[in-house]
Design a protein around this motif. Structure first.
Motif, PDB file in Angstrom:
ATOM      1  N   PRO A  70     -28.178  45.238  -1.121  1.00 44.55           N
ATOM      2  CA  PRO A  70     -29.171  46.304  -1.328  1.00 44.55           C
ATOM      3  C   PRO A  70     -29.468  46.462  -2.815  1.00 44.55           C
ATOM      4  CG  PRO A  70     -27.052  47.217  -0.614  1.00 44.55           C
ATOM      5  CD  PRO A  70     -26.882  45.735  -0.671  1.00 44.55           C
ATOM      6  N   GLY A  72     -31.935  48.930  -5.674  1.00 44.18           N
ATOM      7  CA  GLY A  72     -32.957  49.910  -6.023  1.00 44.18           C
ATOM      8  C   GLY A  72     -33.734  49.377  -7.220  1.00 44.18           C
ATOM      9  N   SER A  73     -33.538  50.018  -8.388  1.00 46.60           N
ATOM     10  CA  SER A  73     -34.258  49.562  -9.584  1.00 46.60           C
ATOM     11  C   SER A  73     -33.453  48.557 -10.410  1.00 46.60           C
ATOM     12  CB  SER A  73     -34.618  50.761 -10.461  1.00 46.60           C
ATOM     13  OG  SER A  73     -35.515  51.596  -9.768  1.00 46.60           O
ATOM     14  N   GLY A  74     -32.227  48.274 -10.008  1.00 40.07           N
ATOM     15  CA  GLY A  74     -31.422  47.277 -10.736  1.00 40.07           C
ATOM     16  C   GLY A  74     -30.983  47.731 -12.116  1.00 40.07           C
ATOM     17  N   THR A  75     -30.825  49.049 -12.316  1.00 40.33           N
ATOM     18  CA  THR A  75     -30.409  49.536 -13.641  1.00 40.33           C
ATOM     19  C   THR A  75     -28.900  49.736 -13.753  1.00 40.33           C
ATOM     20  OG1 THR A  75     -30.582  51.887 -13.093  1.00 40.33           O
ATOM     21  CG2 THR A  75     -32.590  50.816 -13.898  1.00 40.33           C
ATOM     22  N   ASN A  76     -28.158  49.404 -12.686  1.00 33.70           N
ATOM     23  CA  ASN A  76     -26.713  49.659 -12.757  1.00 33.70           C
ATOM     24  C   ASN A  76     -26.060  48.793 -13.827  1.00 33.70           C
ATOM     25  OD1 ASN A  76     -24.894  47.334 -11.496  1.00 33.70           O
ATOM     26  ND2 ASN A  76     -26.888  47.342 -10.487  1.00 33.70           N
ATOM     27  N   GLY A 135     -29.201  58.472 -17.718  1.00 33.18           N
ATOM     28  CA  GLY A 135     -30.165  58.120 -18.768  1.00 33.18           C
ATOM     29  C   GLY A 135     -31.401  57.438 -18.200  1.00 33.18           C
ATOM     30  N   THR A 136     -31.265  56.876 -17.013  1.00 37.55           N
ATOM     31  CA  THR A 136     -32.368  56.150 -16.373  1.00 37.55           C
ATOM     32  C   THR A 136     -33.118  57.018 -15.360  1.00 37.55           C
ATOM     33  OG1 THR A 136     -30.622  55.411 -14.936  1.00 37.55           O
ATOM     34  CG2 THR A 136     -31.437  53.814 -16.542  1.00 37.55           C
ATOM     35  N   THR A 141     -33.431  54.710  -8.784  1.00 36.76           N
ATOM     36  CA  THR A 141     -33.778  55.249  -7.466  1.00 36.76           C
ATOM     37  C   THR A 141     -32.696  56.210  -6.975  1.00 36.76           C
ATOM     38  OG1 THR A 141     -32.616  53.481  -6.302  1.00 36.76           O
ATOM     39  CG2 THR A 141     -34.951  53.102  -6.826  1.00 36.76           C
ATOM     40  N   SER A 145     -28.667  55.573  -7.212  1.00 40.44           N
ATOM     41  CA  SER A 145     -27.812  56.544  -7.906  1.00 40.44           C
ATOM     42  C   SER A 145     -26.824  57.201  -6.936  1.00 40.44           C
ATOM     43  CB  SER A 145     -28.654  57.593  -8.643  1.00 40.44           C
ATOM     44  OG  SER A 145     -29.492  58.269  -7.764  1.00 40.44           O
ATOM     45  N   SER A 147     -25.547  55.541  -4.429  1.00 42.53           N
ATOM     46  CA  SER A 147     -24.574  54.470  -4.179  1.00 42.53           C
ATOM     47  C   SER A 147     -23.633  54.258  -5.357  1.00 42.53           C
ATOM     48  CB  SER A 147     -25.298  53.166  -3.850  1.00 42.53           C
ATOM     49  OG  SER A 147     -26.077  53.362  -2.691  1.00 42.53           O
ATOM     50  N   SER A 150     -23.964  58.392  -9.497  1.00 41.44           N
ATOM     51  CA  SER A 150     -24.287  58.507 -10.917  1.00 41.44           C
ATOM     52  C   SER A 150     -24.014  59.905 -11.455  1.00 41.44           C
ATOM     53  CB  SER A 150     -25.766  58.184 -11.130  1.00 41.44           C
ATOM     54  OG  SER A 150     -26.005  56.861 -10.750  1.00 41.44           O
ATOM     55  N   GLY A 151     -23.721  59.928 -12.738  1.00 40.64           N
ATOM     56  CA  GLY A 151     -23.524  61.198 -13.433  1.00 40.64           C
ATOM     57  C   GLY A 151     -24.711  61.420 -14.345  1.00 40.64           C
ATOM     58  N   GLU A 201     -21.422  51.799  -3.399  1.00 42.55           N
ATOM     59  CA  GLU A 201     -22.044  50.663  -4.084  1.00 42.55           C
ATOM     60  C   GLU A 201     -22.603  49.613  -3.113  1.00 42.55           C
ATOM     61  OE1 GLU A 201     -19.589  49.150  -7.243  1.00 42.55           O
ATOM     62  OE2 GLU A 201     -18.928  51.138  -7.848  1.00 42.55           O
ATOM     63  N   ILE A 207     -28.111  52.759   2.802  1.00 46.57           N
ATOM     64  CA  ILE A 207     -28.574  54.148   2.899  1.00 46.57           C
ATOM     65  C   ILE A 207     -30.094  54.149   3.056  1.00 46.57           C
ATOM     66  CG2 ILE A 207     -28.786  56.326   1.631  1.00 46.57           C
ATOM     67  CD1 ILE A 207     -26.089  55.557   0.266  1.00 46.57           C
ATOM     68  N   GLU A 416     -18.799  56.943 -14.226  1.00 49.51           N
ATOM     69  CA  GLU A 416     -20.102  57.036 -13.551  1.00 49.51           C
ATOM     70  C   GLU A 416     -20.785  55.702 -13.295  1.00 49.51           C
ATOM     71  OE1 GLU A 416     -22.360  59.564 -16.192  1.00 49.51           O
ATOM     72  OE2 GLU A 416     -22.615  57.984 -17.667  1.00 49.51           O
TER      73      GLU A 416
HETATM   74  C1  LIG Z   1     -30.067  52.628 -20.379  1.00 45.03           C
HETATM   75  C2  LIG Z   1     -29.201  53.041 -19.213  1.00 45.03           C
HETATM   76  C3  LIG Z   1     -28.669  54.327 -19.193  1.00 45.03           C
HETATM   77  C4  LIG Z   1     -27.869  54.729 -18.102  1.00 45.03           C
HETATM   78  N1  LIG Z   1     -27.346  55.997 -18.118  1.00 45.03           N
HETATM   79  C5  LIG Z   1     -26.566  56.382 -17.098  1.00 45.03           C
HETATM   80  C6  LIG Z   1     -25.984  57.699 -17.116  1.00 45.03           C
HETATM   81  O1  LIG Z   1     -26.186  58.489 -18.028  1.00 45.03           O
HETATM   82  N2  LIG Z   1     -25.195  58.031 -16.058  1.00 45.03           N
HETATM   83  C7  LIG Z   1     -24.952  57.170 -15.022  1.00 45.03           C
HETATM   84  O2  LIG Z   1     -24.232  57.539 -14.097  1.00 45.03           O
HETATM   85  N3  LIG Z   1     -25.485  55.942 -14.983  1.00 45.03           N
HETATM   86  C8  LIG Z   1     -26.288  55.518 -15.998  1.00 45.03           C
HETATM   87  N4  LIG Z   1     -26.823  54.261 -15.976  1.00 45.03           N
HETATM   88  C9  LIG Z   1     -26.560  53.371 -14.836  1.00 45.03           C
HETATM   89  C10 LIG Z   1     -27.681  53.385 -13.758  1.00 45.03           C
HETATM   90  O3  LIG Z   1     -28.858  53.834 -14.227  1.00 45.03           O
HETATM   91  C11 LIG Z   1     -27.348  54.232 -12.586  1.00 45.03           C
HETATM   92  O4  LIG Z   1     -26.224  53.753 -11.937  1.00 45.03           O
HETATM   93  C12 LIG Z   1     -28.542  54.295 -11.607  1.00 45.03           C
HETATM   94  O5  LIG Z   1     -28.544  55.484 -11.012  1.00 45.03           O
HETATM   95  C13 LIG Z   1     -28.675  53.133 -10.627  1.00 45.03           C
HETATM   96  O6  LIG Z   1     -29.894  53.262  -9.899  1.00 45.03           O
HETATM   97  P1  LIG Z   1     -30.747  51.989  -9.470  1.00 45.03           P
HETATM   98  O7  LIG Z   1     -31.856  52.425  -8.606  1.00 45.03           O
HETATM   99  O8  LIG Z   1     -31.121  51.171 -10.622  1.00 45.03           O
HETATM  100  O9  LIG Z   1     -29.662  51.204  -8.584  1.00 45.03           O
HETATM  101  P2  LIG Z   1     -29.347  49.657  -8.548  1.00 45.03           P
HETATM  102  O10 LIG Z   1     -28.868  49.190  -9.856  1.00 45.03           O
HETATM  103  O11 LIG Z   1     -30.478  48.928  -7.946  1.00 45.03           O
HETATM  104  O12 LIG Z   1     -28.151  49.650  -7.500  1.00 45.03           O
HETATM  105  C14 LIG Z   1     -26.925  50.262  -7.807  1.00 45.03           C
HETATM  106  C15 LIG Z   1     -25.914  49.992  -6.674  1.00 45.03           C
HETATM  107  O13 LIG Z   1     -26.329  50.658  -5.509  1.00 45.03           O
HETATM  108  C16 LIG Z   1     -26.492  49.759  -4.411  1.00 45.03           C
HETATM  109  N5  LIG Z   1     -27.652  50.263  -3.671  1.00 45.03           N
HETATM  110  C17 LIG Z   1     -28.906  50.469  -4.143  1.00 45.03           C
HETATM  111  N6  LIG Z   1     -29.658  51.035  -3.184  1.00 45.03           N
HETATM  112  C18 LIG Z   1     -28.872  51.183  -2.082  1.00 45.03           C
HETATM  113  C19 LIG Z   1     -29.065  51.702  -0.773  1.00 45.03           C
HETATM  114  N7  LIG Z   1     -30.238  52.194  -0.384  1.00 45.03           N
HETATM  115  N8  LIG Z   1     -28.019  51.673   0.082  1.00 45.03           N
HETATM  116  C20 LIG Z   1     -26.814  51.181  -0.280  1.00 45.03           C
HETATM  117  N9  LIG Z   1     -26.578  50.681  -1.499  1.00 45.03           N
HETATM  118  C21 LIG Z   1     -27.588  50.692  -2.388  1.00 45.03           C
HETATM  119  C22 LIG Z   1     -26.679  48.403  -5.048  1.00 45.03           C
HETATM  120  O14 LIG Z   1     -26.238  47.363  -4.197  1.00 45.03           O
HETATM  121  C23 LIG Z   1     -25.788  48.524  -6.276  1.00 45.03           C
HETATM  122  O15 LIG Z   1     -24.447  48.273  -5.927  1.00 45.03           O
HETATM  123  C24 LIG Z   1     -27.606  53.822 -17.034  1.00 45.03           C
HETATM  124  C25 LIG Z   1     -28.156  52.534 -17.066  1.00 45.03           C
HETATM  125  C26 LIG Z   1     -28.935  52.130 -18.140  1.00 45.03           C
HETATM  126  C27 LIG Z   1     -29.505  50.739 -18.127  1.00 45.03           C
END
Ligand SMILES: Cc1cc2nc3c(=O)[nH]c(=O)nc-3n(C[C@H](O)[C@H](O)[C@H](O)COP(=O)(O)OP(=O)(O)OC[C@H]3O[C@@H](n4cnc5c(N)ncnc54)[C@H](O)[C@@H]3O)c2cc1C
Length: 460
Positions: A70, A72-76, A135-136, A141, A145, A147, A150-151, A201, A207, A416
């Motif tokens: 799975p 979302g936006s790949g920012t993890n 921060g993202t 998504t 977040s 999964s 996130s904090g 995760e 979800i 987080e």
């Molecule tokens: C510049 C920067 C700043 C950041 N600051 C913070 C911060 O302050 N606090 C913090 O906690 N994090 C932070 N992060 C990390 C990141 O942004 C978070 O973890 C974010 O919420 C992930 O969202 P995403 O949509 O990119 O998820 P993704 O990276 O796409 O996925 C994250 C995880 O969730 C799983 N997943 C995604 N969607 C689903 C679904 N529907 N069902 C089941 N599993 C799923 C994926 O397989 C993966 O394991 C930061 C990252 C960057 C690059």
């Protein structure tokens, strides 16, 4: 089925417009925001819009034992979405509907591809907020977040994602749809499976719907910038603020490397000669905010700091923009930024900050540290270059020591950012053999074929 037949079955189930299989289009899905990771291509990417479509994808993956990732936006920042074994990437970006905004019950129901900021934009006219704010916030998504659990910047006072998730719809590894929790504030029916899937995760299910709690937006807030000539004074001020019974909405730290880099990047007048700054915001009803701000001024002064209050919203936004620029600013300095989120009890922050300086010196590395100091969640960021093999060895040794120290101080591997691939090798240090055994039993029970996000957190 062969890979080609799996792709054909997916096209039949979802329509070819929702299936991506051209090599050049797959590259985007071979990496996420985590550095120093392998970047294998998936065989195929699917973009379902509904739970029913997700079920169809999961059933095809289940029948063919095809790995399913799975995304979302790949920012993890833990390698969570890397398609390690090829297979199917399930992108939730078309599942982007806010299904219900319910101010009477202080809840909202969303699909997993909704961007966190969009939810906040939707509920703001009702005077409500959804507090988790990584921060993202403008790109991540809700599904990603949740999964990662996130904090973010407001975690100290408002908690993290798990404190706001009230209900989930999850497509399990065999394609069954299960629903847990819901709109009621109280719900003790059976095991707390909402919490189990929050932070899982993507290793236990997909979800497809999220019910979250909203809270009233604070009436007033005051943002402040405190500057210090020593890290120790800054660390003591953090402890002092909490000890004076003020829980700021935000209490962030930047060390000198980060201050200089952010100032160079955004030119907002940060004091580059200082060893540390704290960005502090208190919020609530106006009288309380005033009183808390006074207490903060007192503690900062007692700890040899200087304090400036943001005089209006523009100045306040400037401060927070500076904090949010910390990682992008550091990332400009060298090709690779290895960012960790080892977290320690608040009382150990000073010790951890000093230790990070020692580690930078011991391994001759550039480390900028910033983070959510109020909750002990520091982000030491090592500036390096993955192509420099010798330096990367030193980076890996430094990271090992940082995690060991965090655990030694009674902390945790991740405040987080989650475990993903990046930290799975350290997991046993924190959980021990028996903890790992429980984790594996849960994974095996819910995903016996090991098709969901294999290679992340815990292996089958
Ligand atoms: C510049 C920067 C700043 C950041 N600051 C913070 C911060 O302050 N606090 C913090 O906690 N994090 C932070 N992060 C990390 C990141 O942004 C978070 O973890 C974010 O919420 C992930 O969202 P995403 O949509 O990119 O998820 P993704 O990276 O796409 O996925 C994250 C995880 O969730 C799983 N997943 C995604 N969607 C689903 C679904 N529907 N069902 C089941 N599993 C799923 C994926 O397989 C993966 O394991 C930061 C990252 C960057 C690059």
């Amino acid at each position: 089925m062969s890979k080609e037949q799996v792709i054909g079955a997916l096209e039949q189930a979802l329509g070819s417009e929702n299936v991506i299989s051209k090599k050049e289009d797959l590259v985007t899905f071979s990496f996420d925001a985590t550095p120093d990771m392998p970047n294998p291509l998936p065989d195929v990417v699917v973009t379902p819009s509904t739970t029913e479509e997700v079920v169809k994808v999961v059933k095809i993956a289940h029948e063919n034992k095809t790995p399913l990732y799975p995304r979302g936006s790949g920012t993890n920042l833990s390698g969570g979405t890397i398609p390690l074994e090829g297979g199917i990437v399930l992108s939730t970006l078309k599942m982007d509907k806010i299904l219900e905004s319910d101010p009477d019950n202080l809840v909202a129901v969303v699909q997993p591809g909704v961007i966190i900021q969009e939810l906040n934009n939707e509920v703001a006219p009702h005077g409500l907020i959804y507090p988790p704010d990584p921060g993202t916030v403008a790109t991540a998504t809700m599904g990603g977040s949740v999964s990662e659990c996130s904090g973010g910047l407001r975690g100290l006072k408002y908690g993290v994602t798990k404190h706001y998730v009230m209900g989930l719809e999850v497509v399990m590894a065999d394609g069954q749809v299960a629903r847990f929790g819901g709109k009621t504030v109280k719900n003790v029916t059976a095991y707390d499976l909402v919490k189990l899937f929050t932070g899982a995760e993507g290793t236990l299910g997909i979800i497809t719907e999220i019910t979250v709690r909203l809270i009233p937006a604070p009436e007033a807030r005051t943002a402040m910038l405190a500057t210090f000539d020593s890290l120790e004074d800054a660390g003591n001020a953090i402890r002092g603020i909490i000890a004076s019974k003020v829980i700021p909405a935000t209490l962030e730290i930047m060390d000198q490397v980060t201050i200089k880099t952010v100032e160079n990047f955004s030119k907002i007048g940060l004091p580059t000669d200082k060893r540390a700054v704290l960005l502090i915001e208190v919020d609530g009803i106006p009288e309380v905010v005033e009183n808390e701000a006074e207490k903060v001024v007192k503690v900062v002064t007692e700890n040899k700091g200087e304090l400036k209050k943001a005089k209006d919203d523009k100045e306040r936004e400037g401060l927070w923009a500076a904090r949010r620029a910390a990682l992008p600013a550091l990332a400009q300095l060298k090709p690779t930024t290895v960012l960790e989120d080892a977290t320690v009890p608040r009382s150990k922050i000073t010790e951890m900050l000093m230790f990070l300086e020692e580690i930078a010196e011991k391994y001759n590395l550039d480390i900028g540290t910033f983070g959510h100091a109020g909750d002990g969640n520091l982000h030491p960021t090592i500036l390096t270059d993955v192509r420099n093999k010798e330096e990367m060895e030193r980076v890996h040794k430094a990271v090992d020591e940082i995690f060991k120290k965090a655990l030694e101080l009674g902390g945790t591997l991740s405040g987080e950012h989650g475990i993903g691939m990046a930290k799975s090798k350290f997991l046993e240090w924190e959980l021990g053999e028996s903890g790992m055994d429980v984790l594996k039993k849960i994974k095996n029970a819910l995903d016996p074929e090991g098709i969901l996000n294999p290679g992340k957190m815990v292996s089958k």
